[in-house]
Design a protein around this motif. Structure first.
Motif, PDB file in Angstrom:
ATOM      1  N   SER A  53       0.835  -1.201   0.000  1.00 16.59           N
ATOM      2  CA  SER A  53       0.000   0.000   0.000  1.00 16.59           C
ATOM      3  C   SER A  53       0.868   1.247   0.000  1.00 16.59           C
ATOM      4  O   SER A  53       2.087   1.166   0.200  1.00 16.59           O
ATOM      5  CB  SER A  53      -0.937   0.006   1.215  1.00 16.59           C
ATOM      6  OG  SER A  53      -0.195  -0.041   2.421  1.00 16.59           O
ATOM      7  N   CYS A  54       0.237   2.376  -0.214  1.00 17.33           N
ATOM      8  CA  CYS A  54       0.955   3.643  -0.341  1.00 17.33           C
ATOM      9  C   CYS A  54       1.711   3.992   0.940  1.00 17.33           C
ATOM     10  O   CYS A  54       1.180   3.869   2.055  1.00 17.33           O
ATOM     11  CB  CYS A  54      -0.038   4.749  -0.677  1.00 17.33           C
ATOM     12  SG  CYS A  54       0.734   6.367  -0.898  1.00 17.33           S
ATOM     13  N   ILE A  55       2.980   4.419   0.803  1.00 20.68           N
ATOM     14  CA  ILE A  55       3.797   4.816   1.950  1.00 20.68           C
ATOM     15  C   ILE A  55       4.011   6.325   1.977  1.00 20.68           C
ATOM     16  O   ILE A  55       4.858   6.823   2.709  1.00 20.68           O
ATOM     17  CB  ILE A  55       5.153   4.078   1.961  1.00 20.68           C
ATOM     18  CG1 ILE A  55       5.941   4.368   0.674  1.00 20.68           C
ATOM     19  CG2 ILE A  55       4.959   2.581   2.136  1.00 20.68           C
ATOM     20  CD1 ILE A  55       7.363   3.816   0.681  1.00 20.68           C
ATOM     21  N   SER A  56       3.232   7.042   1.176  1.00 19.97           N
ATOM     22  CA  SER A  56       3.251   8.513   1.157  1.00 19.97           C
ATOM     23  C   SER A  56       4.649   9.080   0.913  1.00 19.97           C
ATOM     24  O   SER A  56       5.223   9.761   1.759  1.00 19.97           O
ATOM     25  CB  SER A  56       2.667   9.070   2.463  1.00 19.97           C
ATOM     26  OG  SER A  56       1.334   8.650   2.627  1.00 19.97           O
ATOM     27  N   CYS A  57       5.204   8.777  -0.262  1.00 22.83           N
ATOM     28  CA  CYS A  57       6.510   9.316  -0.636  1.00 22.83           C
ATOM     29  C   CYS A  57       6.458  10.849  -0.661  1.00 22.83           C
ATOM     30  O   CYS A  57       5.411  11.439  -0.907  1.00 22.83           O
ATOM     31  CB  CYS A  57       6.913   8.812  -2.022  1.00 22.83           C
ATOM     32  SG  CYS A  57       7.061   7.021  -2.148  1.00 22.83           S
ATOM     33  N   LYS A  58       7.599  11.470  -0.432  1.00 29.17           N
ATOM     34  CA  LYS A  58       7.663  12.928  -0.438  1.00 29.17           C
ATOM     35  C   LYS A  58       7.183  13.484  -1.765  1.00 29.17           C
ATOM     36  O   LYS A  58       6.482  14.498  -1.841  1.00 29.17           O
ATOM     37  CB  LYS A  58       9.101  13.382  -0.150  1.00 29.17           C
ATOM     38  CG  LYS A  58       9.243  14.895  -0.019  1.00 29.17           C
ATOM     39  CD  LYS A  58      10.673  15.275   0.345  1.00 29.17           C
ATOM     40  CE  LYS A  58      10.803  16.788   0.459  1.00 29.17           C
ATOM     41  NZ  LYS A  58      12.195  17.191   0.788  1.00 29.17           N
ATOM     42  N   SER A  59       7.583  12.830  -2.853  1.00 32.34           N
ATOM     43  CA  SER A  59       7.098  13.189  -4.184  1.00 32.34           C
ATOM     44  C   SER A  59       6.488  11.934  -4.789  1.00 32.34           C
ATOM     45  O   SER A  59       7.190  10.949  -5.015  1.00 32.34           O
ATOM     46  CB  SER A  59       8.244  13.702  -5.064  1.00 32.34           C
ATOM     47  OG  SER A  59       7.790  13.927  -6.387  1.00 32.34           O
ATOM     48  N   CYS A  60       5.172  11.949  -5.017  1.00 31.44           N
ATOM     49  CA  CYS A  60       4.477  10.778  -5.545  1.00 31.44           C
ATOM     50  C   CYS A  60       4.833  10.591  -7.017  1.00 31.44           C
ATOM     51  O   CYS A  60       4.532  11.447  -7.855  1.00 31.44           O
ATOM     52  CB  CYS A  60       2.967  10.935  -5.381  1.00 31.44           C
ATOM     53  SG  CYS A  60       2.024   9.574  -6.101  1.00 31.44           S
ATOM     54  N   SER A  61       5.464   9.467  -7.337  1.00 31.87           N
ATOM     55  CA  SER A  61       5.890   9.225  -8.710  1.00 31.87           C
ATOM     56  C   SER A  61       4.725   8.899  -9.638  1.00 31.87           C
ATOM     57  O   SER A  61       4.884   8.943 -10.856  1.00 31.87           O
ATOM     58  CB  SER A  61       6.913   8.075  -8.748  1.00 31.87           C
ATOM     59  OG  SER A  61       8.170   8.534  -8.322  1.00 31.87           O
ATOM     60  N   ILE A  62       3.581   8.595  -9.095  1.00 33.01           N
ATOM     61  CA  ILE A  62       2.404   8.375  -9.931  1.00 33.01           C
ATOM     62  C   ILE A  62       1.826   9.716 -10.373  1.00 33.01           C
ATOM     63  O   ILE A  62       1.384   9.879 -11.509  1.00 33.01           O
ATOM     64  CB  ILE A  62       1.330   7.572  -9.172  1.00 33.01           C
ATOM     65  CG1 ILE A  62       1.841   6.162  -8.853  1.00 33.01           C
ATOM     66  CG2 ILE A  62       0.034   7.488  -9.973  1.00 33.01           C
ATOM     67  CD1 ILE A  62       2.082   5.295 -10.062  1.00 33.01           C
ATOM     68  N   MET A  63       1.871  10.704  -9.477  1.00 31.86           N
ATOM     69  CA  MET A  63       1.208  11.982  -9.732  1.00 31.86           C
ATOM     70  C   MET A  63       2.130  13.073 -10.259  1.00 31.86           C
ATOM     71  O   MET A  63       1.675  13.990 -10.935  1.00 31.86           O
ATOM     72  CB  MET A  63       0.551  12.485  -8.440  1.00 31.86           C
ATOM     73  CG  MET A  63      -0.563  11.580  -7.921  1.00 31.86           C
ATOM     74  SD  MET A  63      -1.930  11.448  -9.074  1.00 31.86           S
ATOM     75  CE  MET A  63      -2.616  13.094  -8.947  1.00 31.86           C
ATOM     76  N   SER A  64       3.433  12.997  -9.940  1.00 33.36           N
ATOM     77  CA  SER A  64       4.355  14.091 -10.280  1.00 33.36           C
ATOM     78  C   SER A  64       5.551  13.586 -11.067  1.00 33.36           C
ATOM     79  O   SER A  64       5.895  12.406 -11.020  1.00 33.36           O
ATOM     80  CB  SER A  64       4.843  14.789  -8.998  1.00 33.36           C
ATOM     81  OG  SER A  64       3.755  15.302  -8.267  1.00 33.36           O
ATOM     82  N   GLY A  65       6.203  14.517 -11.768  1.00 28.76           N
ATOM     83  CA  GLY A  65       7.378  14.193 -12.554  1.00 28.76           C
ATOM     84  C   GLY A  65       7.126  14.437 -14.030  1.00 28.76           C
ATOM     85  O   GLY A  65       6.046  14.872 -14.431  1.00 28.76           O
ATOM     86  N   PHE A  66       8.143  14.175 -14.845  1.00 29.48           N
ATOM     87  CA  PHE A  66       7.992  14.391 -16.286  1.00 29.48           C
ATOM     88  C   PHE A  66       6.860  13.516 -16.814  1.00 29.48           C
ATOM     89  O   PHE A  66       6.841  12.313 -16.623  1.00 29.48           O
ATOM     90  CB  PHE A  66       9.290  14.054 -17.019  1.00 29.48           C
ATOM     91  CG  PHE A  66       9.247  14.399 -18.483  1.00 29.48           C
ATOM     92  CD1 PHE A  66       9.598  15.662 -18.915  1.00 29.48           C
ATOM     93  CD2 PHE A  66       8.832  13.466 -19.432  1.00 29.48           C
ATOM     94  CE1 PHE A  66       9.549  16.008 -20.268  1.00 29.48           C
ATOM     95  CE2 PHE A  66       8.777  13.789 -20.774  1.00 29.48           C
ATOM     96  CZ  PHE A  66       9.137  15.065 -21.193  1.00 29.48           C
ATOM     97  N   GLY A  67       5.920  14.157 -17.492  1.00 29.79           N
ATOM     98  CA  GLY A  67       4.743  13.447 -17.984  1.00 29.79           C
ATOM     99  C   GLY A  67       3.515  13.706 -17.150  1.00 29.79           C
ATOM    100  O   GLY A  67       2.398  13.393 -17.573  1.00 29.79           O
ATOM    101  N   GLY A  68       3.712  14.256 -15.935  1.00 35.22           N
ATOM    102  CA  GLY A  68       2.586  14.572 -15.067  1.00 35.22           C
ATOM    103  C   GLY A  68       1.848  13.338 -14.605  1.00 35.22           C
ATOM    104  O   GLY A  68       2.343  12.208 -14.694  1.00 35.22           O
ATOM    105  N   ALA A  69       0.636  13.529 -14.111  1.00 37.77           N
ATOM    106  CA  ALA A  69      -0.179  12.417 -13.619  1.00 37.77           C
ATOM    107  C   ALA A  69      -0.561  11.473 -14.751  1.00 37.77           C
ATOM    108  O   ALA A  69      -0.942  10.333 -14.513  1.00 37.77           O
ATOM    109  CB  ALA A  69      -1.427  12.952 -12.930  1.00 37.77           C
ATOM    110  N   GLY A  70      -0.442  11.945 -15.996  1.00 36.69           N
ATOM    111  CA  GLY A  70      -0.797  11.117 -17.142  1.00 36.69           C
ATOM    112  C   GLY A  70       0.304  10.184 -17.609  1.00 36.69           C
ATOM    113  O   GLY A  70       0.092   9.365 -18.504  1.00 36.69           O
ATOM    114  N   ALA A  71       1.489  10.271 -17.013  1.00 42.19           N
ATOM    115  CA  ALA A  71       2.617   9.457 -17.488  1.00 42.19           C
ATOM    116  C   ALA A  71       2.335   7.968 -17.354  1.00 42.19           C
ATOM    117  O   ALA A  71       2.718   7.167 -18.207  1.00 42.19           O
ATOM    118  CB  ALA A  71       3.886   9.815 -16.720  1.00 42.19           C
ATOM    119  N   PHE A  72       1.679   7.566 -16.277  1.00 38.54           N
ATOM    120  CA  PHE A  72       1.398   6.151 -16.053  1.00 38.54           C
ATOM    121  C   PHE A  72      -0.085   5.841 -16.213  1.00 38.54           C
ATOM    122  O   PHE A  72      -0.567   4.807 -15.760  1.00 38.54           O
ATOM    123  CB  PHE A  72       1.901   5.734 -14.675  1.00 38.54           C
ATOM    124  CG  PHE A  72       3.380   5.916 -14.522  1.00 38.54           C
ATOM    125  CD1 PHE A  72       4.261   5.095 -15.195  1.00 38.54           C
ATOM    126  CD2 PHE A  72       3.893   6.934 -13.746  1.00 38.54           C
ATOM    127  CE1 PHE A  72       5.632   5.278 -15.088  1.00 38.54           C
ATOM    128  CE2 PHE A  72       5.258   7.129 -13.624  1.00 38.54           C
ATOM    129  CZ  PHE A  72       6.137   6.297 -14.297  1.00 38.54           C
TER     130      PHE A  72
END
Length: 457
Positions: A53-72
């Protein structure tokens, strides 16, 4: 550091704005600031075994980063003005469609060749839906799949990284209007630019509200969509998904007259967690590669809630419901439809005995303790209505994951150029409250880039 253009956010709006700027004028000095990681470093730690289950990362790789929330996401680009935002109200329906087709051409050029373009044009299902008081919306849909979508983004990044300065893991604290342009303030540095494009997506909604307050940019109250993600055997919807892939179906409930709609359909896909501002919600992915596909199809059922005065915090309302789900289930809750109808919670044994294997490790529970009665009644009505066009939808073993919440930014006041009251400050994509989809957000990026580039001719 001084730039001609600074783009805040490396989601679809920001990516295609940077791309189009380089197409129009490679001499422009452009920087992109992104709070999340670069594409190759975006990894969700949930593996289903050690971390379930989610461990609440400082920066959520599902929601943030290159490609935005749509990357995955499953890489669905809907080419339509019927849903996905109100971009056409600012730039015209014809221009909006032209830009969405242009985005489609770019995606094909950068790795999406061979993927299928689905369309609702001429489908018999439109008649079948109307006969049961369901309404199938018109659209053409390019399905890249999560895997091909990643390849397209990777190729776009490889093109842009040689021409644009990227600052990853660099959240922007604030934006200040100065003589001759804007100052972008990060934790330990400041950067200047003539033109600034803000494209922070839905996950940047709170930050966007803060910036609008500081710059006194007018905003208007928007909506929040609340519901569940439905998972069932892929065979149930195969006759729809094989022909249409993504079917946007709208239903008006008999009891309250509320509109319930299907959203983000993922044939042979998987249900996933999503972390928005520390709140765990649910979403869905699907793949083009048959080896990565599952035996299930999932889609969201959402009820849009619009609020009037004096209430102004629509996102806060959605967050409170999602937090309640997290409180009761430690994250996402899953319930069999049969258990919901019988007024009992699902248990691990009831989930295990079902004739469907969940694709997400969620906590069995009772969604009636989480979702407001009006919303839940609408979802139940919609499931029975869908059962008429896709028999098996309302089976006892159909799984409901909750909650799914689609947060929308306050709609920011911009002109027909998507420019705020400050010259050279553009607000685009889902962060503007104007677009709600990959295709619309991407199109808004191209549109603004062309306007900016014309100033440097």
């Amino acid at each position: 550091m001084k730039y001609d253009v600074i783009i805040i956010g490396a989601g679809p709006g920001g990516i295609f704005a940077a791309y189009e700027l380089m197409q129009k004028n490679e001499k422009l000095k452009v920087a992109v600031f992104e709070a999340g990681h670069e594409l190759s470093k975006r990894r969700c730690p949930i593996d289903g075994e050690k971390i379930k289950s989610c461990i609440s990362c400082k920066s959520c790789s599902i929601m943030s980063g290159f490609g935005g929330a749509g990357a995955f996401s499953d890489g669905k680009y809907n080419i339509t003005n019927d849903f996905g935002g109100t971009l056409y109200e600012y730039i015209g329906k014809k221009k909006a469609l032209e830009l969405m087709h242009y985005i489609d051409e770019i995606n094909l050029r950068y790795g999406g060749e061979g993927t299928k373009l689905y369309t609702t044009a001429g489908t018999r299902f439109k008649t079948v839906c109307i006969q049961h008081d369901l309404h199938l919306l018109d659209a053409s849909v390019r399905h890249l799949g999560t895997d091909i979508n990643y390849i397209v983004l990777e190729n776009l990044y490889n093109y842009l990284r040689e021409r644009v300065d990227f600052y990853f893991d660099t959240p922007v604290v604030s934006v200040e209007h100065i003589d001759g342009g804007y100052e972008i303030i990060c934790k330990d540095k400041r950067y200047e630019c003539v033109d600034c494009v803000i494209s922070v997506g839905r996950s940047g909604s709170k930050w966007m509200e803060k910036v609008c307050r500081e710059l006194q940019i007018p905003t208007s109250s928007n909506r929040v969509d609340i519901g569940v993600r439905v998972e069932l055997p892929a065979e149930v919807f195969a006759h729809l998904t094989d022909e249409l892939y993504e079917s946007k179906i709208v239903y008006r409930t008999e009891k309250y007259g509320d509109r319930v709609r299907t959203f983000c359909m993922n044939p042979k896909g998987a249900v996933v967690n999503e972390n928005t501002n520390g709140i765990i919600t649910v979403n869905g992915h699907s793949y083009e590669d048959p080896a990565k596909q599952t035996e299930n199809t999932n889609f969201a059922l959402l009820v849009a809630k619009h609020f009037s005065e004096p209430f102004k915090d629509s996102n806060g309302y959605g967050e409170s419901i999602a937090r309640l789900s997290n409180l009761l289930g430690g994250g996402v809750i899953v319930q069999r439809f049969g258990d919901l109808i019988r007024g009992r919670r699902s248990t691990p044994s009831r989930i295990e005995e079902a004739f469907i294997t969940p694709t997400l490790n969620a906590t069995p529970g009772d969604l009636s303790l989480v979702l407001p009665k009006r919303i839940l009644d609408g979802i139940i009505e919609m499931l029975y209505a869908l059962d008429k066009v896709a028999p098996g939808t309302a089976n006892d073993d159909t799984l409901l994951y909750g909650v799914e919440v689609k947060f929308y930014n306050m709609e920011v006041e911009v002109n027909e150029r998507l420019e705020s009251k400050y010259k050279g400050l553009y607000i685009i994509g889902d962060g503007s409250g104007i677009t709600h989809s990959l295709s619309h957000a991407s199109a808004s990026g191209v549109y603004v880039a062309r306007n900016i580039a014309a100033n440097y001719m």
